[in-house]
Design an enzyme around this catalytic site. Structure first.
Site, PDB file in Angstrom:
ATOM      1  N   ALA A 179      -0.325  14.188  -2.697  1.00 56.02           N
ATOM      2  CA  ALA A 179      -1.255  15.230  -2.285  1.00 56.02           C
ATOM      3  C   ALA A 179      -0.522  16.447  -1.696  1.00 56.02           C
ATOM      4  O   ALA A 179       0.547  16.311  -1.126  1.00 56.02           O
ATOM      5  CB  ALA A 179      -2.246  14.682  -1.246  1.00 56.02           C
ATOM      6  N   ARG A 195       2.562   3.984   3.148  1.00 57.01           N
ATOM      7  CA  ARG A 195       1.962   4.748   4.239  1.00 57.01           C
ATOM      8  C   ARG A 195       2.684   6.097   4.335  1.00 57.01           C
ATOM      9  O   ARG A 195       3.176   6.486   5.378  1.00 57.01           O
ATOM     10  CB  ARG A 195       2.004   3.971   5.556  1.00 57.01           C
ATOM     11  CG  ARG A 195       3.362   3.386   5.959  1.00 57.01           C
ATOM     12  CD  ARG A 195       3.288   2.801   7.380  1.00 57.01           C
ATOM     13  NE  ARG A 195       4.555   2.277   7.840  1.00 57.01           N
ATOM     14  CZ  ARG A 195       4.908   0.990   7.797  1.00 57.01           C
ATOM     15  NH1 ARG A 195       4.080   0.086   7.285  1.00 57.01           N
ATOM     16  NH2 ARG A 195       6.086   0.600   8.268  1.00 57.01           N
ATOM     17  N   SER A 239      -7.442   8.409   1.358  1.00 50.43           N
ATOM     18  CA  SER A 239      -6.170   7.849   1.809  1.00 50.43           C
ATOM     19  C   SER A 239      -6.341   7.216   3.187  1.00 50.43           C
ATOM     20  O   SER A 239      -6.914   7.820   4.090  1.00 50.43           O
ATOM     21  CB  SER A 239      -5.097   8.940   1.895  1.00 50.43           C
ATOM     22  OG  SER A 239      -3.955   8.440   2.565  1.00 50.43           O
ATOM     23  N   GLY A 283      -1.767  -1.850  -6.808  1.00 45.15           N
ATOM     24  CA  GLY A 283      -1.240  -2.839  -7.751  1.00 45.15           C
ATOM     25  C   GLY A 283      -2.241  -3.940  -8.054  1.00 45.15           C
ATOM     26  O   GLY A 283      -3.444  -3.812  -7.813  1.00 45.15           O
TER      27      GLY A 283
END
Length: 254
Positions: free
Chosen positions: A5, A31, A90, A178
């Protein structure tokens, strides 16, 4: 290719280490915290990079107006990309997911749509949502999205869920992506597809043609992948495309 981003001002992101490979689970935890060089540097790179590129819009961690940050980045970079994604999903920027609430989201999207209309050539705007929303929250997101003027939705970003993980890094803070995300993100996608006629991009745990096909059958108009490239390599995209051809032929679709 979706990049980002991007935030208005440069920011370093969270302290390292901030990316963990969960090999036994074919997953990753990150993170990052929107580490990036800021919209000015990113706009210059995008202007010099032709092709079908989308930009993931973000907000600065210490911003006084996080909702306004999304519109600001779009106004600066929109001329150089093919689409933009509003990323309020997020888990790595504190309280960012609060912007998925009904009123906050409606106001944020109104600002982004206004900035988009001001571009010489407006582009499709997508909204990316989290997989950890309740049924009521998914319904609220769909209601806001339907009324907002966006082009579509992306379901979903990473999860905070840590159910049934094997790897040593399973306890690390951050968003999990994943294979373990596949079922949860696909359920969110399927539920969302019953609440909106907007196109939905399915993402989360796609690592094979069969999984891409499952996303499509759950309501996705397009599919994204990311973490599986760590384990399958860059050729995975072509493998999935050819595999989809075979699955469509198997099921009698022209």
């Amino acid at each position: 290719l979706e990049v980002g981003a991007a935030t208005p001002r440069p920011q370093p992101g969270n302290p390292k280490p901030r990316l963990f490979r969960l090999t036994e689970d074919r997953a990753a935890i990150n993170r990052f915290g929107f580490n990036n060089d800021g919209m000015e540097a990113i706009a210059q790179r995008l202007a010099a990079t032709p092709g079908l590129i989308g930009l993931n819009l973000g907000a600065n961690k210490d911003s006084d107006d996080r909702a306004g940050d999304f519109a600001k980045v779009l106004a600066r970079c929109g001329a150089h990309v093919t689409f933009a994604t509003v990323n309020v999903s997020s888990p790595n920027t504190e309280k960012l997911r609060d912007l998925q609430g009904k009123d906050a989201l409606a106001a944020l999207l109104a600002g982004v749509i206004a900035a988009n209309k001001a571009l010489a050539q407006p582009i499709p705007i997508f909204l990316k949502i989290a997989p950890d929303l309740s049924e009521a929250e998914i319904a609220d997101v769909a209601e806001v999205a339907n009324a907002s003027g966006i082009a579509g939705l992306i379901a979903t970003s990473t999860t905070l869920d840590r159910d049934r993980l094997q790897s040593a890094h399973k306890g690390e803070a951050g968003g999990l992506s994943g294979q373990p995300l596949f079922e949860k993100s696909t359920r969110t996608l399927a539920r969302l597809s019953t609440l909106t006629n907007l196109p939905i991009i399915g993402v989360g745990g796609v690592g094979s043609a069969e999984q891409a096909y499952t996303k499509i059958r759950a309501g996705a108009s397009a599919v994204q992948l990311y973490t599986a490239l760590v384990y399958g390599g860059i050729s995975l995209a072509a493998d999935i495309a050819h595999g989809l051809d075979d699955l469509l032929a198997r099921d009698g679709f022209s």
